[in-house]
Design an enzyme around this catalytic site. Structure first.
Site, mmCIF file in Angstrom:
data_model
loop_
_atom_site.group_PDB
_atom_site.id
_atom_site.type_symbol
_atom_site.label_atom_id
_atom_site.label_comp_id
_atom_site.label_asym_id
_atom_site.label_seq_id
_atom_site.Cartn_x
_atom_site.Cartn_y
_atom_site.Cartn_z
ATOM 1 N N LYS A 127 -12.536 -2.017 7.042
ATOM 2 C CA LYS A 127 -12.056 -2.519 7.949
ATOM 3 C C LYS A 127 -12.460 -2.622 9.302
ATOM 4 O O LYS A 127 -13.386 -3.212 9.806
ATOM 5 C CB LYS A 127 -10.445 -2.774 8.244
ATOM 6 N N TRP B 292 0.824 -1.165 0.075
ATOM 7 C CA TRP B 292 -0.099 0.057 0.005
ATOM 8 C C TRP B 292 0.717 1.415 -0.043
ATOM 9 O O TRP B 292 0.563 2.170 -0.592
ATOM 10 C CB TRP B 292 -0.853 -0.037 1.066
ATOM 11 N N ASP C 53 -1.665 6.579 6.328
ATOM 12 C CA ASP C 53 -2.864 5.733 5.926
ATOM 13 C C ASP C 53 -3.153 4.881 6.963
ATOM 14 O O ASP C 53 -2.221 3.987 7.229
ATOM 15 C CB ASP C 53 -2.253 5.077 4.586
#
Ligand code: PMP
Length: 353
Positions: free
Chosen positions: A190, A99, A166
């Site tokens: 999530k 990511w 992030d």
């Protein structure tokens, strides 16, 4: 059969949240569904405002110059939006996995990006430490939890420049001094809600420093000015996220869920360490409390193990397609009982083998 959902995201959400949001789809406001009322109606504007203020309240950021936005396009759009809003000359990125690498790739569209450190040399199984963040850069970007490789930043640098993080896969899971960050972003799917919205927390005073023209939908200032309602928001995702944030608040907030998350992670990792059939992927000190990654020492046991956990009602245990092995994602709404079921299967395999 009771299911135990270890999926990496979208993932398990609190049952009571799903019941309420399912009901709201049928009837939210006098016979009208949540998804058929105007997003400009008082009913929905109230939901948006509650979601925004709950997010700040839970993170301890209320009244500290931050604004919360619920945007679209996933965390992946934030890779681009952060650069558009913040990158003038150069930025520093910590590369801790897939990511972060994707965030770097998007920012590179605008300028050369400096990688302050990377753990790519070891398959991203650890978090680099002791790196310097250049003072004359526009911002420093990091990824708090590496969903795919199962590593997590346990400490954050005292950045001399704005820090962007992030937090897609561990937001609201542990107590941190969130005032250290200037921009935090996280896809909802999530610890917060269904896919379809991304929470973005912005400290307003870091904005307005770039010279480029920013397209309206990409401009944090425009979204802030419009109360996160510049265009039609993803009403279902925002409502369900709001319910999850309320659920978390009622449980005692982040400090309370952190204790549960620690218990789950300790149970999981002690089994991985004590059971000779399994091997943890991430370096011990950097292990993620959200995503535990591990492999079987003997691949011949794969079919037996896979059958056992599937028969026990476990779902979503396969590792990410890029790394293989197993990944037990233990987000906020996963119960300790589910982890106990998995750990029991792992020790049963040891007894059988
Ligand atoms: N960052 C992290 C840490 C993630 O785990 C993910 C998705 N799993 C993303 C970014 C990308 O999120 P999205 O699919 O919402 O764009």
């Amino acid at each position: 059969m009771k299911r135990h959902n270890f999926s990496a995201g979208p993932c398990v959400l609190p049952r009571e949240v799903m019941e309420k949001s399912a009901q709201a789809v049928l009837d939210y406001d006098n016979g009208l569904s949540l998804i058929e009322i105007s997003h400009r109606s008082k009913a929905f504007v109230d939901i948006m405002e509650q979601a925004r203020s709950l997010a700040l309240e839970l993170l301890g950021l209320e009244g500290k110059g931050y604004k919360a936005l619920f945007l679209q396009g996933g965390a992946s759009t934030q890779f681009l939006m952060v650069a558009l809003n913040m990158l003038e000359k150069r930025a520093g990125y910590l590369n801790t996995g897939t990511w972060s690498s994707k965030a770097i790739k998007e920012a590179k569209i605008f300028d050369d990006i400096y990688e302050v450190a990377s753990s790519e040399n070891a398959g991203f199984n650890y978090i680099p430490k002791g790196y310097d963040i250049p003072e004359n850069y526009d911002y420093f970007h990091c990824t708090s939890n590496n969903t795919i490789f199962g590593t997590q930043m346990k400490a954050f640098p005292n950045s001399p420049i704005p820090m962007v993080c992030d937090m897609s896969s561990d937001i609201f899971s542990r107590t941190l001094d969130f005032t250290k960050f200037d921009i935090i972003y996280a896809g909802a799917q999530k610890n917060m809600g269904p896919a379809g919205t991304t929470l973005v927390i912005v400290k307003e005073d870091v904005l307005g420093k770039v010279s480029r023209k920013i397209p309206s939908m990409m401009d944090y200032k425009i979204h802030i000015g419009k109360g996160s309602m510049f265009n039609t928001p993803p009403v279902f995702a925002v409502y369900t996220s709001m319910l999850t944030l309320q659920w978390l608040k009622n449980k005692g907030g982040i400090a309370a869920i952190e204790k549960e998350n620690e218990k789950k992670a300790q149970l999981m990792y002690s089994e991985i360490d004590l059971n000779p059939l399994f091997k943890g992927y991430a370096t011990k000190e950097d292990r993620s409390f959200m995503n535990a990654t591990f492999t079987l020492e003997n691949e011949n046991l794969k079919d037996t193990f896979d059958t056992m956990w599937k028969e026990a009602g476990i779902n979503g245990l396969n590792g990410h397609r890029s790394v293989g092995g197993y990944r037990a994602s233990m987000y906020n709404a996963l119960s300790l009982d589910s982890v106990k079921v998995l750990v029991e299967i792992m020790s049963e395999l040891e007894r059988k083998a």
